[in-house]
Design an enzyme around this catalytic site. Structure first.
Site, short mmCIF file in Angstrom:
data_model
loop_
_atom_site.label_atom_id
_atom_site.label_comp_id
_atom_site.label_asym_id
_atom_site.label_seq_id
_atom_site.Cartn_x
_atom_site.Cartn_y
_atom_site.Cartn_z
N THR A 282 7.23 -11.23 -0.07
CA THR A 282 8.24 -10.04 0.19
C THR A 282 9.63 -10.50 -0.47
O THR A 282 10.09 -9.88 -1.34
CB THR A 282 8.50 -9.43 1.59
OG1 THR A 282 7.16 -9.27 2.17
CG2 THR A 282 9.26 -8.52 1.65
N GLN A 312 5.04 -3.92 0.55
CA GLN A 312 6.20 -4.54 0.38
C GLN A 312 6.64 -4.80 -1.14
O GLN A 312 5.92 -5.46 -1.67
CB GLN A 312 6.52 -5.71 1.19
CG GLN A 312 6.15 -5.58 2.68
CD GLN A 312 4.92 -5.80 3.01
OE1 GLN A 312 3.98 -5.79 2.18
NE2 GLN A 312 4.65 -6.34 4.30
N ASP A 356 10.47 1.13 6.39
CA ASP A 356 11.36 0.10 6.53
C ASP A 356 12.37 -0.51 5.36
O ASP A 356 12.20 -1.60 5.00
CB ASP A 356 10.47 -1.30 6.94
CG ASP A 356 9.85 -1.22 8.03
OD1 ASP A 356 10.04 -0.46 8.77
OD2 ASP A 356 8.93 -2.08 8.27
#
Ligand SMILES: *[C@@H]1O[C@H](CO)[C@@H](O)[C@H](O)[C@H]1NC(C)=O
Ligand SMILES: *[C@@H]1O[C@H](CO)[C@@H](O)[C@H](O)[C@H]1NC(C)=O
Ligand SMILES: *[C@@H]1O[C@H](CO)[C@@H](O)[C@H](O)[C@H]1NC(C)=O
Ligand SMILES: *[C@@H]1O[C@H](CO)[C@@H](O)[C@H](O)[C@H]1NC(C)=O
Length: 438
Positions: A282, A312, A356
């Site tokens: 990530t 991600q 997120d």
């Protein structure tokens, strides 16, 4: 907000203790309050210090020496015999650890120059140590999927070395909080006009120009970053003319004070497509990754086009202290903006994502920003922020001030808005600064 501070009375008692009292009983009671009391006691074995500042200093010195031992292990290729599953795992750990070492050294300098525990320098030290602990977490996250004969040794050594850092942070948090938060509607106190936060010195003679069409000093941003001086104490201004720049840009920790100025968030676009599904960590997936302190950006679009199915995929990651981003677009899907660590400020930015999409463990303020939720993948929720603080001693958090949370067109049509994260909403509705803690 829940407070985990050790009672101030304890510190006062310690300071008032007569010198004749054996220092061992002092260190025992101080160490009891740390996350790793045994490690603390061990590190203070030889300490004759009776005041809390002396104890923190001693514990910091041990943390530095343990961290240096860990660097030796990491830089030894054989010792670091690890097979990475995600590209960048080992590089992430090495770079993050270098930043930790620098943070520990800076902490020691600040503390050694401080006679009383009441100065605002403690806020800096807290920020440096919180970043160090975050660096460890990120490295261990990457190593989770790795394999190889050295993995248990390396993981064990990392955990052991950073216990000292966690203890320093908790000892430091016993000290009184340092001043008020320096956020006003004019921005952060550490930004000055000449820093280009307002219309500033764009016509600087030393400015480097990047132009995709060949009309500047460089055609790629990476070339300009490489050309920029190392460890500059002055701002290094890089003007990026309008155009599409398909590159992964890294601003390493030895390139502080870089300023990126664009022609507008829809005119100067930096794009990438790295993702976790395509094999990156990530951390390393970021289109633009900034570790250089004092970073500023204005009028630029940061994009990661990997798409929601690639999970991600970071557009912009900042793990640099005193960074500010003004009038920019940061656009992606899952994990768009990685506010990894240290202290950061975003003003009048548009941030797009699905899940997120503002995450990390920095102390960060968003002011006058549009937080725009896109349609997530089937079965996913819309989650705006994911704060990853893991110790009560860190002064980190994600704050939204005068921001709007809106749904992108695709999400509006789907009538999905009711699943927006209410914790984040709460912070928006208040005109005071809130920390969003999960
Ligand atoms: C960049 O280009 C400008 C304008 O052509 C020139 O004056 C300047 O010297 C160049 N800088 C470098 C570092 O090449
Ligand atoms: C800056 O430092 C890096 C890493 O230490 C080194 O590779 C590079 O050559 C240096 N660049 C300049 C211009 O000194
Ligand atoms: C990612 O972007 C690069 C550069 O623009 C391109 O060559 C490559 O095909 C892209 N990869 C994917 C998986 O889209
Ligand atoms: C809040 O945002 C609105 C519009 O986004 C702006 O007009 C106003 O000046 C902002 N207020 C403050 C205090 O920054």
């Amino acid at each position: 907000m829940v407070s985990f501070r050790i009672p101030l009375i304890l510190i006062q008692i310690l300071i008032l203790l007569p010198i004749s009292l054996a220092s061992t009983s002092v260190t025992t009671s101080v160490c009891k309050s740390t996350p790793y009391p045994d490690v603390c006691l061990d590190s203070l074995k030889l300490s004759v210090s009776i005041n809390i500042n002396g104890i923190i200093l001693q514990s910091l010195k041990v943390a530095i020496s343990e961290a240096l031992k860990l660097s030796t292990l990491m830089s030894n290729a054989d010792g670091f015999n690890i097979i990475e599953m995600h590209k960048g795992t080992i590089q992430d750990c090495n770079e993050l650890h270098q930043i930790t070492l620098a943070s520990l050294d800076k902490s020691l300098t600040r503390l050694a120059a401080t006679s009383s525990s009441k100065t605002s320098k403690l806020a800096d030290v807290n920020a440096f140590l919180a970043a160090a602990v975050t660096n460890k977490d990120t490295c261990l996250e990457g190593l989770e999927s790795a394999s190889g004969p050295s993995k248990p040794l390396v993981v064990g050594t990392i955990i052991a070395a950073y216990k000292h850092v966690s203890n320093c942070l908790s000892l430091l948090s016993d000290s009184p909080p340092s001043g008020s938060r320096d956020v006003s509607d004019k921005g952060m106190a550490w930004l000055s006009k000449k820093d280009g936060y307002d219309e500033g010195d764009d016509d600087d003679d030393n400015m480097l120009t990047v132009a995709a069409d060949g009309s500047g000093n460089f055609t790629t941003i990476t070339e300009a970053i490489n050309f920029a001086p190392n460890n500059s104490v002055d701002r290094v201004i890089i003007y990026i003319k309008q155009g599409l720049y398909e590159e992964n840009v890294e601003i390493p920790s030895y390139k502080p004070n870089i300023v990126l100025l664009g022609d507008g968030r829809d005119a100067t676009i930096i794009s990438g497509n790295r993702s976790v599904v395509d094999g990156w960590t990530t951390f390393r997936s970021a289109t633009v990754a900034v570790s250089g302190e004092g970073f500023l950006a204005r009028d630029i679009g940061f994009y990661n086009f990997a798409g929601p199915e690639k999970h991600q995929a970071v557009a912009l990651r900042i793990n640099a202290d005193l960074a500010a981003v003004y009038r920019c677009t940061i656009s992606g899907y899952q994990d768009t903006l990685y506010v990894h660590s240290f202290r950061q400020f975003y003003r009048e930015c548009d941030i797009y994502g699905t899940i997120d999409y503002i995450f990390g463990n920095a102390a960060v303020v968003f002011q006058g920003c549009n937080i725009i939720s896109r349609m997530p993948m089937p079965g996913q929720f819309t989650v705006i922020s994911a704060q990853s603080r893991d110790s009560p001693y860190e002064q980190t958090g994600i704050s939204f001030q005068n921001c709007s949370i809106v749904a992108a067109e695709d999400l509006q049509n789907f009538n999905y808005g009711h699943k927006l994260s209410w914790t984040a909403m709460e912070a928006i509705l208040s005109d005071r600064i809130h920390r969003v803690l999960h």
